[in-house]
Design a protein around this motif. Sequence first.
Motif, mmCIF file in Angstrom:
data_model
loop_
_atom_site.group_PDB
_atom_site.id
_atom_site.type_symbol
_atom_site.label_atom_id
_atom_site.label_comp_id
_atom_site.label_asym_id
_atom_site.label_seq_id
_atom_site.Cartn_x
_atom_site.Cartn_y
_atom_site.Cartn_z
ATOM 1 N N LEU A 157 0.706 -1.143 -0.063
ATOM 2 C CA LEU A 157 -0.013 0.052 0.082
ATOM 3 C C LEU A 157 0.965 1.417 0.056
ATOM 4 O O LEU A 157 0.256 2.455 -0.313
ATOM 5 N N ASP A 158 1.938 1.171 0.255
ATOM 6 C CA ASP A 158 3.176 2.311 0.447
ATOM 7 C C ASP A 158 3.577 2.559 -1.055
ATOM 8 O O ASP A 158 4.384 3.568 -1.066
ATOM 9 N N LYS A 159 3.593 1.614 -1.973
ATOM 10 C CA LYS A 159 4.305 1.772 -3.123
ATOM 11 C C LYS A 159 3.319 2.846 -4.142
ATOM 12 O O LYS A 159 2.802 2.428 -5.253
ATOM 13 N N THR A 160 3.494 4.274 -3.713
ATOM 14 C CA THR A 160 2.646 5.108 -4.513
ATOM 15 C C THR A 160 3.399 5.599 -5.747
ATOM 16 O O THR A 160 2.516 6.232 -6.596
ATOM 17 N N ARG A 161 4.341 5.286 -6.071
ATOM 18 C CA ARG A 161 5.200 5.644 -7.576
ATOM 19 C C ARG A 161 4.348 5.118 -8.560
ATOM 20 O O ARG A 161 4.173 5.576 -9.822
ATOM 21 N N ALA A 162 3.283 4.389 -8.267
ATOM 22 C CA ALA A 162 2.613 3.802 -9.326
ATOM 23 C C ALA A 162 1.681 4.682 -10.226
ATOM 24 O O ALA A 162 1.053 4.685 -11.040
ATOM 25 N N PHE A 163 1.368 5.778 -9.124
ATOM 26 C CA PHE A 163 0.246 6.741 -9.376
ATOM 27 C C PHE A 163 0.462 8.048 -9.007
ATOM 28 O O PHE A 163 -0.548 8.899 -9.440
ATOM 29 N N ASP A 218 -1.646 13.446 -8.283
ATOM 30 C CA ASP A 218 -1.139 14.941 -7.990
ATOM 31 C C ASP A 218 -2.118 15.925 -9.089
ATOM 32 O O ASP A 218 -2.460 16.837 -8.311
ATOM 33 N N ALA A 219 -2.113 15.623 -10.108
ATOM 34 C CA ALA A 219 -3.116 16.232 -10.990
ATOM 35 C C ALA A 219 -4.502 16.418 -10.759
ATOM 36 O O ALA A 219 -5.369 17.334 -11.071
ATOM 37 N N VAL A 220 -4.875 15.005 -10.368
ATOM 38 C CA VAL A 220 -6.497 14.957 -9.954
ATOM 39 C C VAL A 220 -6.720 15.934 -8.625
ATOM 40 O O VAL A 220 -7.979 16.527 -8.381
ATOM 41 N N LYS A 258 -9.391 -10.470 -1.281
ATOM 42 C CA LYS A 258 -8.753 -9.699 -0.180
ATOM 43 C C LYS A 258 -7.183 -9.481 -0.301
ATOM 44 O O LYS A 258 -6.665 -8.483 0.327
ATOM 45 N N TYR A 259 -6.590 -10.257 -1.392
ATOM 46 C CA TYR A 259 -5.333 -9.838 -1.532
ATOM 47 C C TYR A 259 -5.119 -9.207 -3.086
ATOM 48 O O TYR A 259 -6.019 -9.900 -4.030
ATOM 49 N N PHE A 260 -4.184 -8.828 -3.257
ATOM 50 C CA PHE A 260 -3.762 -8.264 -4.741
ATOM 51 C C PHE A 260 -3.474 -9.468 -5.714
ATOM 52 O O PHE A 260 -2.965 -10.428 -5.167
ATOM 53 N N PHE A 261 -4.289 -9.259 -6.933
ATOM 54 C CA PHE A 261 -4.148 -10.182 -8.010
ATOM 55 C C PHE A 261 -3.094 -9.881 -9.046
ATOM 56 O O PHE A 261 -2.141 -10.397 -9.335
ATOM 57 N N ASN A 262 -3.003 -8.261 -9.032
ATOM 58 C CA ASN A 262 -1.820 -7.987 -9.998
ATOM 59 C C ASN A 262 -0.792 -7.101 -9.423
ATOM 60 O O ASN A 262 0.235 -6.980 -9.484
ATOM 61 N N GLY A 263 -1.308 -6.335 -7.963
ATOM 62 C CA GLY A 263 -0.524 -5.521 -7.238
ATOM 63 C C GLY A 263 -0.693 -4.106 -7.714
ATOM 64 O O GLY A 263 -1.403 -3.738 -9.077
ATOM 65 N N LEU A 264 -0.185 -3.120 -7.184
ATOM 66 C CA LEU A 264 -0.394 -1.557 -7.692
ATOM 67 C C LEU A 264 0.037 -1.156 -9.075
ATOM 68 O O LEU A 264 -0.821 -0.791 -9.839
ATOM 69 N N LYS A 265 1.393 -1.583 -9.142
ATOM 70 C CA LYS A 265 2.002 -1.188 -10.305
ATOM 71 C C LYS A 265 1.284 -1.860 -11.551
ATOM 72 O O LYS A 265 0.992 -0.950 -12.726
ATOM 73 N N LYS A 266 1.110 -3.268 -11.874
ATOM 74 C CA LYS A 266 0.428 -3.940 -12.883
ATOM 75 C C LYS A 266 -0.898 -3.492 -12.921
ATOM 76 O O LYS A 266 -1.684 -3.308 -13.936
ATOM 77 N N ALA A 293 -11.071 -7.330 -6.916
ATOM 78 C CA ALA A 293 -11.624 -6.429 -5.932
ATOM 79 C C ALA A 293 -10.730 -5.852 -5.061
ATOM 80 O O ALA A 293 -10.603 -4.648 -4.806
ATOM 81 N N ALA A 294 -9.594 -6.454 -4.785
ATOM 82 C CA ALA A 294 -8.368 -5.915 -4.129
ATOM 83 C C ALA A 294 -7.721 -5.115 -4.597
ATOM 84 O O ALA A 294 -7.132 -3.983 -4.081
ATOM 85 N N ASP A 295 -7.111 -5.429 -5.988
ATOM 86 C CA ASP A 295 -6.454 -4.660 -6.853
ATOM 87 C C ASP A 295 -7.073 -3.060 -6.673
ATOM 88 O O ASP A 295 -6.418 -1.972 -6.773
ATOM 89 N N ILE A 296 -8.454 -3.207 -6.912
ATOM 90 C CA ILE A 296 -9.091 -1.976 -7.249
ATOM 91 C C ILE A 296 -9.421 -1.245 -5.788
ATOM 92 O O ILE A 296 -8.733 0.148 -5.686
ATOM 93 N N ASN A 297 -9.827 -1.848 -4.804
ATOM 94 C CA ASN A 297 -10.155 -1.258 -3.641
ATOM 95 C C ASN A 297 -8.799 -0.805 -2.696
ATOM 96 O O ASN A 297 -8.686 0.172 -1.936
ATOM 97 N N LEU A 298 -7.752 -1.584 -2.790
ATOM 98 C CA LEU A 298 -6.595 -1.427 -2.042
ATOM 99 C C LEU A 298 -5.874 -0.335 -2.796
ATOM 100 O O LEU A 298 -5.381 0.724 -1.958
ATOM 101 N N SER A 299 -6.142 -0.165 -4.116
ATOM 102 C CA SER A 299 -5.498 0.911 -4.880
ATOM 103 C C SER A 299 -6.205 2.428 -4.357
ATOM 104 O O SER A 299 -5.484 3.237 -4.303
ATOM 105 N N LEU A 300 -7.315 2.150 -4.091
ATOM 106 C CA LEU A 300 -8.116 3.105 -3.497
ATOM 107 C C LEU A 300 -7.937 3.852 -2.251
ATOM 108 O O LEU A 300 -7.634 4.851 -1.920
ATOM 109 N N VAL A 301 -7.533 2.761 -1.516
ATOM 110 C CA VAL A 301 -6.825 3.065 -0.010
ATOM 111 C C VAL A 301 -5.654 3.756 -0.441
ATOM 112 O O VAL A 301 -5.311 4.681 0.569
ATOM 113 N N ALA A 302 -4.665 3.314 -0.931
ATOM 114 C CA ALA A 302 -3.463 3.823 -0.964
ATOM 115 C C ALA A 302 -3.560 5.206 -1.586
ATOM 116 O O ALA A 302 -2.691 6.191 -1.165
#
Length: 658
Positions: free
Chosen positions: A282-288, A293-295, A325-333, A342-351
Amino acid sequence: MLHRFFITIMGVCSLALGAQEVKFGEINLEDLNATEYINDTEANAVILYKKVNSYFITNGGNSRLVTEVHERIKIFNKDGFEHATKEISLYKNRSSEETVSKLKALTFNLIDGKAVETELDKENIFKTEASYYYNKVNFTMPNVQEGSILDITYRLNSPFIWNIDSFVFQYEIPVKQLVAEIRTPKGFNFKKTPKGEFFVYPKVSTATDHRIGMDVVKTAYHLNNVPALKEEKYVDNIDNYRSGVLFELVSVDLPGYFRSYSQSWADVAKTIGNTDDYKNELDKTRAFDDELDAVLSGLPSKKDKMDGIFKYVKDQLTWNEMDGKYFFNGLKKTWKEKKGNAADINLSLVAMLRYAGLNANPVLISTKDNRVPYFPTVDGLNYVIAYVKLDGTDYFLDATHEFSDVNILPIRDYNWRGILINNPDKVWRIVDLKQPKKAVKMFVLDAIVHDDGTTDGTVKARLSNHFAMNFREEFKNLDEEEYVADLEVKYGNIEISEHSVQKLKDFKGGVTEEFKFYDEEGAEMMNGKLFLKPLEFLTMEENPFKTEKRQYPVDFGFPFKNSFMVNYTLPEGYTVESVPEGLRMKIPGDLGTFTYMVKVTASKLNILVNYEINQSIVYPENYDFLKEFYKQIITKEAEPLVLSKITNGNSQSTTGGR
């Protein structure tokens, strides 16, 4: 309640009969000739025999849980053909998965007085990925006819040795004979939790199992004549009420060694919270971060940022229809491919929410199709949503659904409570999901009544909250012309023109639907009088609750209010002869209300009808009240408004509610 108790006792008494050994492929002509099941003559099929035998084996230091299944089904008619298609669920995680082996299946038919078998071809057995956690093995039995017997056997091999599948005692068709046995190593203590209506005491014994070189505890359930599990309307998940038994490892007690495995939901939350997905990913914010920042620029308040990020995630990412409940792809992918579970999307939302400075954390849930967890377990949770605490207010968000909104989650999410995983503050606990807001469906119908009994006018409907969400979801892939044609039939073959829908593609706010109509049978003509339905074609004509008793809670999904304002313009030369009396009614416990009012003026009739259900779930003890509530609504809406011609220039007197 007493009746159900005696049924249970009868089921237990039947255990004394024991269970006859049934061998695969050996059937008798009596079963093949049978045309009905004596204990349920309306059944389309019956499980003649089912045996489930679970035990542990070790090989090369690896242990497995093996479950042998043998099932024999009798098909009585074409409506029973659906039971010839079988699906086997196989659990998996990132490193291991269950497998099925030794699958054999035969279809027996009676031809010239003899049993003729057809074997299932292995090429017609298909394995697919059903979700992040499950694979499926599917097959359809060959040459199925009315009167067929289906004989199926297979073996499940599971590396998840302490996650024992529940024993199921009840199915959609009745069961003539059922045997369920499990052998567990002595000293490994399992809590056995019964569920459903029928509880059966097992026979427990000990023996030596040479497959693992240990003494084992054998727990056996033998049942005869188990009735079918009957589907009812408005049930959250019928599996919640299916009779069976659940197994939970609570301790290991061996000479010189003891360990407790009993855990709380806080323990479950800590276990999940300590995984890499929740601790580090969840701390790997470089993916987005650059895009986000623009948003965030130009969004002054934290509430604006929450709404903006939620919309951005919904716009950018597509759900692949897989729970998780766990990432299927991970934040970057996930952000590279723009889709995920569901975890890819909603954990991205949390991050992203955390990146924006919001107090955001994941909340683990069990969705409606995953049942209600009976005891604390990691495997009982299959989904994750986002949670924000802002200015003392709780906000729950699920970005997987195209038309969900903040605190308006997909209905599948409202199944139970949630498990908060707040790693930054070291808080792991149960939280109550905010219950759905009341959804409102408001109709305004303006109709001109003609002296030939026809009516024409306009309808304007406004839908809010989950009514709006459901309408958008159902309408998005429909052809409008086909939808209007179906609507015309639904409303009694009226003619609809100038149909329009506003805010269909938005996820915020309500939906408005408008159209003009012509109803050839708007009023019934009899003896020179016109008889109008108070709500025209919007009348409720059928009670959804017909059964005498209700076994399961009624789950509406969300509280709701239906409101109708009908304004009739009378034909020239007619007046109101009579209208129904007004009515106000409540369900005890403030579960619901019904209001019916009529106002009469010189050339107008105004009808106001409201009925609302104030709770998402109505429990069986209140079913009689709910059934009577709907009965009264239908009765009241069926009472006609009577118009009569004006004679000698004088209006006749009017009776009824004002």
